[in-house]
Design a protein around this motif. Structure first.
Motif, short mmCIF file in Angstrom:
data_model
loop_
_atom_site.label_atom_id
_atom_site.label_comp_id
_atom_site.label_asym_id
_atom_site.label_seq_id
_atom_site.Cartn_x
_atom_site.Cartn_y
_atom_site.Cartn_z
N PRO A 91 0.80 -1.24 0.00
CA PRO A 91 0.00 0.00 0.00
C PRO A 91 0.83 1.29 0.00
CG PRO A 91 -0.03 -1.03 2.17
CD PRO A 91 0.62 -2.01 1.24
N ASP A 92 2.07 1.22 0.52
CA ASP A 92 2.88 2.43 0.64
C ASP A 92 3.81 2.66 -0.54
OD1 ASP A 92 1.75 2.93 3.14
OD2 ASP A 92 3.25 1.70 4.16
N LEU A 93 3.87 1.71 -1.46
CA LEU A 93 4.78 1.86 -2.59
C LEU A 93 4.21 2.80 -3.65
CD1 LEU A 93 6.19 -0.64 -1.31
CD2 LEU A 93 6.71 -1.37 -3.65
N ILE A 95 4.72 2.71 -6.71
CA ILE A 95 4.32 1.95 -7.90
C ILE A 95 2.93 1.35 -7.75
CG2 ILE A 95 6.57 1.42 -8.92
CD1 ILE A 95 6.56 -1.21 -7.36
N SER A 96 2.43 1.22 -6.53
CA SER A 96 1.05 0.74 -6.34
C SER A 96 0.07 1.76 -6.89
CB SER A 96 0.78 0.48 -4.86
OG SER A 96 1.50 -0.64 -4.41
N ASP A 97 0.33 3.03 -6.61
CA ASP A 97 -0.53 4.09 -7.13
C ASP A 97 -0.44 4.14 -8.66
OD1 ASP A 97 -2.18 6.56 -6.79
OD2 ASP A 97 -0.42 7.48 -7.71
N ARG A 98 0.77 3.97 -9.18
CA ARG A 98 0.95 3.98 -10.63
C ARG A 98 0.20 2.83 -11.28
NH1 ARG A 98 6.79 3.00 -12.89
NH2 ARG A 98 7.23 4.03 -10.90
N PRO A 412 12.12 0.34 5.00
CA PRO A 412 11.85 -0.19 3.66
C PRO A 412 11.86 0.85 2.54
CG PRO A 412 10.42 -1.25 5.25
CD PRO A 412 11.16 -0.17 6.00
N ALA A 413 11.16 1.97 2.74
CA ALA A 413 11.10 2.99 1.67
C ALA A 413 12.47 3.62 1.45
CB ALA A 413 10.07 4.06 2.02
N ARG A 431 10.42 9.40 -5.75
CA ARG A 431 9.10 9.04 -5.21
C ARG A 431 9.24 8.23 -3.92
NH1 ARG A 431 7.05 7.31 -11.16
NH2 ARG A 431 6.22 9.33 -11.85
N GLU A 432 10.15 7.27 -3.94
CA GLU A 432 10.36 6.44 -2.75
C GLU A 432 10.95 7.28 -1.61
OE1 GLU A 432 9.31 3.60 -2.07
OE2 GLU A 432 9.25 2.29 -3.82
#
Length: 654
Positions: A91-93, A95-98, A412-413, A431-432
């Motif tokens: 959920p926090d990545l 790339i999930s939004d992308r 992680p991020a 982004r990260e």
């Protein structure tokens, strides 16, 4: 004995930490290489080899990016379940939004209306593009859903700005029902006028069919297209609520056509046309432009436009215009009327001292100049030159351990950001990094700049220092990568050793693959055409634009071009820096217009705010880098110091 034992334990722990860190770095590098190989195998459709290699990357920070590559590669044959699973797993990545956006766009493109509605309800995107697509999906649903979509269409349409193309199908269906009504069209017309969207207002005029309402819009255009009519009684025929905005837009347009005529008319009629609290908008617009263009009537008209110095921005331009005319009384008055916080800026402290010195030569102001020389800034350094005192660094630094950075890098991020940076994938890395910062506490954010610096990500270290307002942390703000390259090419082009590195620090903050919106590239932000011409002139091997991302090529060409500018402009670093930023043709023009002025006045009256700040920063950065490298720094040569405003006559010279 106890102290010896304690020191031994401490030494052991530090050594162990260093060993673990070194081992982890080597392990990460191996995983990084395997990750790159896995990506290539997947793209080559060597799936069995890919899957085998992927199992060796289960602890690698970028493993989710391989999962993303898989699902993104077969997006057309995927389903909402697999996409949702990825989004919910990560959920926090970013790339999930992308992936979510790409999937929603795919569902709309393939007209899978029900799937879109269901997925959007579960994973909404806070953007009008996707909300319009959702309403389009509803439009293609049940009768009840279609009715709800058409009702929502009015809300989405009734705004003062143009909506994205994704809204067009919804608006087309809404308009097929006979909408907008003339009342709705004139409503949006005035919304667009309030936001200054003239093109949208022109389009909306065609949608107004009611004669009375149409006449209202046409009356606006009659005044706006012939702004001298704004003085007449025509304005009063518009609805009262829209008279002020119409007057403001019309006067601005009139100013662009006939600046002085419009300004005089505005001063004469503004009280009868626009409420007092809304007048400053136009007064600022006119006054700032008059002063920036150094118009002969600017100072006199500014006094009438803003007699009480309500606008700080206008006041600053008035001061600069007064400087250009060397009207020291006007300079003093302007600085006096700046807001208290702005008046503390070393820049305005400096000019207040210079103005006072010219108005009262008997007062040396040595103590004020000495105090200003304590500041680490362009004007602090100018004061130090005048006072013949050392440049102050006022540097601070934090005691950061490798263990602290290692712990932070395990977030992680942050780990993903670091790996993406090392892979040269800066868009994803940024982004990260933003995600990582959003998850950190205050103490971790303070450490983050040092973590970025340890990776060689100097831009983020510099940004971190600025955002946390650690202006005195010179170690974060002024890194020195490629030091030998910079020095070698500085010597080759007869430049001060810190000049090219100061340019690179200002231009790109040492981001090797930086690219500006106008196309400048690399560390020293060279335009491709300039690079080609410089390479030819200096016989530097150069074939393609991508070579500008190579630090050695960029520094070679950037230093050569900077050397050319320095020779062209009388070995004056201020003129050379201005030419590097704004182009030699502009500097030639500015010197023709104001080259007779004292050097510090000329710098402060550079018309472009960006170039003015650029020159001041580069000159100051040269001093800072010289100090950091243990060299004897100087802001200006002895000849250039004599060109300063205070040294223009024996009466004012210290």
């Amino acid at each position: 004995m106890r102290h010896s034992a304690s020191r031994a334990v401490l030494f052991f722990l530090c050594s162990l930490s260093l060993f673990i860190s070194t081992f982890a770095s080597a392990s990460l590098e191996q995983q990084r290489n395997k990750f790159i190989q896995a990506e290539k195998l997947y793209k080559a459709n060597k799936i069995s080899q890919y899957k085998k290699l992927k199992t060796e990357l289960k602890d690698y920070p970028l493993l989710p990016y391989l999962d993303y590559q898989e699902i993104n590669g077969r997006l057309t044959s995927s389903n909402s379940v697999s996409v949702s699973k990825f989004i919910e797993q990560y959920p926090d990545l970013p790339i999930s939004d992308r992936l979510n956006r790409r999937w929603l766009n795919h569902l709309i493109k393939t007209k899978k209306w029900a799937a879109y509605r269901k997925h959007y309800a579960k994973h909404p995107v806070a953007h009008i593009h996707y909300e319009c697509q959702n309403q389009t999906a509803l439009l293609n649903g049940t009768t009840k859903q279609k009715k709800a979509a058409l009702y929502q269409a009015k809300t989405l349409w009734m705004v003062g700005n143009s909506q994205p193309k994704a809204c067009d199908p919804l608006f087309k269906a809404w308009m097929a029902t006979g909408r907008p009504t003339s009342k709705e069209a004139i409503g949006r017309f005035w919304l667009s006028i309030e936001q200054g969207n003239i093109k949208l207002a022109q389009y909306l005029t065609k949608k107004i069919k009611n004669k009375k309402l149409k006449a209202q819009a046409e009356l606006f255009w009659s005044i706006y297209n012939n702004p001298e009519k704004v003085e007449s009684t025509l304005l009063k025929k518009l609805p009262k609520v829209h008279q002020s905005k119409t007057a403001q837009l019309s006067y601005k347009r009139w100013y662009r056509q006939k600046a002085i005529t419009a300004t005089n008319s505005w001063i004469k009629h503004r009280d009868s046309l626009v409420p007092k609290e809304e007048q400053l908008n136009v007064s600022e617009y006119m006054g700032i432009r008059l002063n920036r263009n150094y118009h002969s009537q600017a100072i006199k008209l500014s006094q009438r436009l803003d007699p009480d110095y309500q606008s700080a921005e206008l006041t600053e331009t008035r001061i600069r215009n007064a400087l250009a005319k060397q009207d020291w009384l006007a300079v003093k008055q302007g600085v006096k009327h700046l807001p208290a916080e702005e008046a503390k800026d070393p820049k305005w402290q400096y000019w207040a001292i210079i103005a006072d010195r010219h108005l009262d030569p008997q007062n040396s102001h040595k103590e004020e100049i000495k105090a200003l020389a304590e500041d680490r800034s362009f004007y602090g350094f100018v004061a130090a030159e005048l006072n013949n005192t050392p440049f102050r660094m006022n540097a601070k630094s934090d005691a950061i351990s490798d263990l602290q950075l290692e712990e932070l890098s395990q977030l992680p991020a942050a780990a993903r950001a670091g790996e993406l940076f090392k892979l040269g994938r800066l868009t994803e890395a940024n982004r990260e990094w933003r995600t990582a910062l959003g998850q950190m506490n205050e103490e971790e954010i303070q450490l983050a700049g040092y973590l970025a610096r340890s990776w060689g990500w100097h831009l983020q270290a510099i940004i971190n220092a600025a955002k946390t307002e650690r202006w005195d942390h010179i170690d974060l703000r002024f890194p020195h990568p490629h030091a030998k390259l910079f020095e070698m090419h500085a010597e080759k082009n007869n430049l001060d050793l810190s000049f090219p590195v100061a340019i690179a620090r200002q231009e790109s903050a040492f981001l090797f693959n930086a690219q500006s919106r106008v196309g400048a590239r690399g560390l020293m932000q060279l335009m491709p055409r300039t690079a080609k011409q410089t390479a030819k002139k200096h016989k530097v091997p150069y074939k393609k634009i991508s070579e500008l991302y190579n630090p050695e090529t960029n520094i070679t060409l950037g230093s050569a071009y900077l050397g050319d500018m320095l020779k062209r402009f009388d070995n004056n670093p201020a003129y050379a820096a201005a030419a590097y930023n704004a182009g030699p043709h502009r500097v030639k023009k500015w010197l023709k217009q104001r080259g007779h002025l004292p050097l510090d006045v000329w710098i402060e009256t550079i018309p472009f705010k960006e170039t003015r700040k650029y020159v001041q920063n580069v000159l100051a950065f040269r001093v800072i880098y010289d100090r950091l490298e243990g060299r004897q720094p100087s802001l200006l040569s002895e000849k250039q110091v004599q060109l300063l405003a205070l040294n223009q006559s024996k009466r004012t010279a210290l």
